[in-house]
Design a protein around this motif. Structure first.
Motif, PDB file in Angstrom:
ATOM      1  N   CYS A  45       0.846  -1.158  -0.021  1.00  0.00           N
ATOM      2  CA  CYS A  45      -0.033  -0.054  -0.038  1.00  0.00           C
ATOM      3  C   CYS A  45       0.721   1.286   0.204  1.00  0.00           C
ATOM      4  O   CYS A  45       0.315   2.370  -0.448  1.00  0.00           O
ATOM      5  N   VAL A  84      -7.214   0.975  -6.439  1.00  0.00           N
ATOM      6  CA  VAL A  84      -7.749   2.200  -7.457  1.00  0.00           C
ATOM      7  C   VAL A  84      -8.598   2.242  -8.282  1.00  0.00           C
ATOM      8  O   VAL A  84      -9.654   2.767  -8.439  1.00  0.00           O
ATOM      9  N   PRO A 144       2.447   5.019  -6.987  1.00  0.00           N
ATOM     10  CA  PRO A 144       1.585   4.735  -7.895  1.00  0.00           C
ATOM     11  C   PRO A 144       2.261   4.376  -9.247  1.00  0.00           C
ATOM     12  O   PRO A 144       3.159   4.786  -9.634  1.00  0.00           O
ATOM     13  N   ASP A 176      -2.453  -0.087  -7.250  1.00  0.00           N
ATOM     14  CA  ASP A 176      -2.911   0.140  -8.589  1.00  0.00           C
ATOM     15  C   ASP A 176      -4.366  -0.429  -8.879  1.00  0.00           C
ATOM     16  O   ASP A 176      -5.465   0.220  -9.446  1.00  0.00           O
ATOM     17  N   HIS A 184     -12.419   3.434  -8.294  1.00  0.00           N
ATOM     18  CA  HIS A 184     -12.678   4.345  -9.381  1.00  0.00           C
ATOM     19  C   HIS A 184     -14.036   3.866 -10.146  1.00  0.00           C
ATOM     20  O   HIS A 184     -14.841   4.631 -10.414  1.00  0.00           O
TER      21      HIS A 184
END
Length: 126
Positions: free
Chosen positions: A8, A22, A12, A19, A26
């Motif tokens: 974590c 995310v 990025p 990733d 998203h």
């Protein structure tokens, strides 16, 4: 998907599980997509069903379903000229339940967030 606490902290774009997390969050961050996921949790549906239930244009619903399908969260089952969509992973329901538990625990903190808070939280802050 498992989030490794050691990974974590990685930057990025390094190809870590962060990733993927995310991308997952998203894909669920849009209210329409989240509403579609919640509806599909109750059972499969066609785009036409979702259009009527969500009161949105067919093109809008189709685009959101396509996004969820491309992310691997929704799958289609063709039947004749129709496609019935359902959740690909029942684990998604566990994630949503955990999110509801977290939201209940934080009270209005998330809704009042200055970066991502809801419009209704604006009135609460004023």
């Amino acid at each position: 998907m498992t989030i490794d606490s050691d990974k974590c902290l990685a930057a990025p774009g390094t190809g870590t599980n962060l990733d993927a997390a995310v991308a997952l969050f998203h894909s669920l961050s849009d209210g329409t997509r989240l509403a579609i996921v919640r509806r599909l949790a109750a059972g499969e549906a066609r785009v036409a069903d979702l259009v009527g239930e969500q009161n949105l244009a067919q093109s809008t619903v189709s685009a959101h379903v396509a996004c969820l399908r491309d992310c691997g969260l929704v799958q289609g089952r063709p039947q004749g000229r129709q496609v019935f969509y359902s959740l690909t992973w029942p684990e998604l329901l566990d994630l949503l339940a955990s999110a509801e538990t977290l939201l209940a625990a934080t009270g209005n903190a998330v809704a009042l967030c200055p970066n991502y808070g809801t419009d209704t939280a604006e009135g609460v802050r004023a």
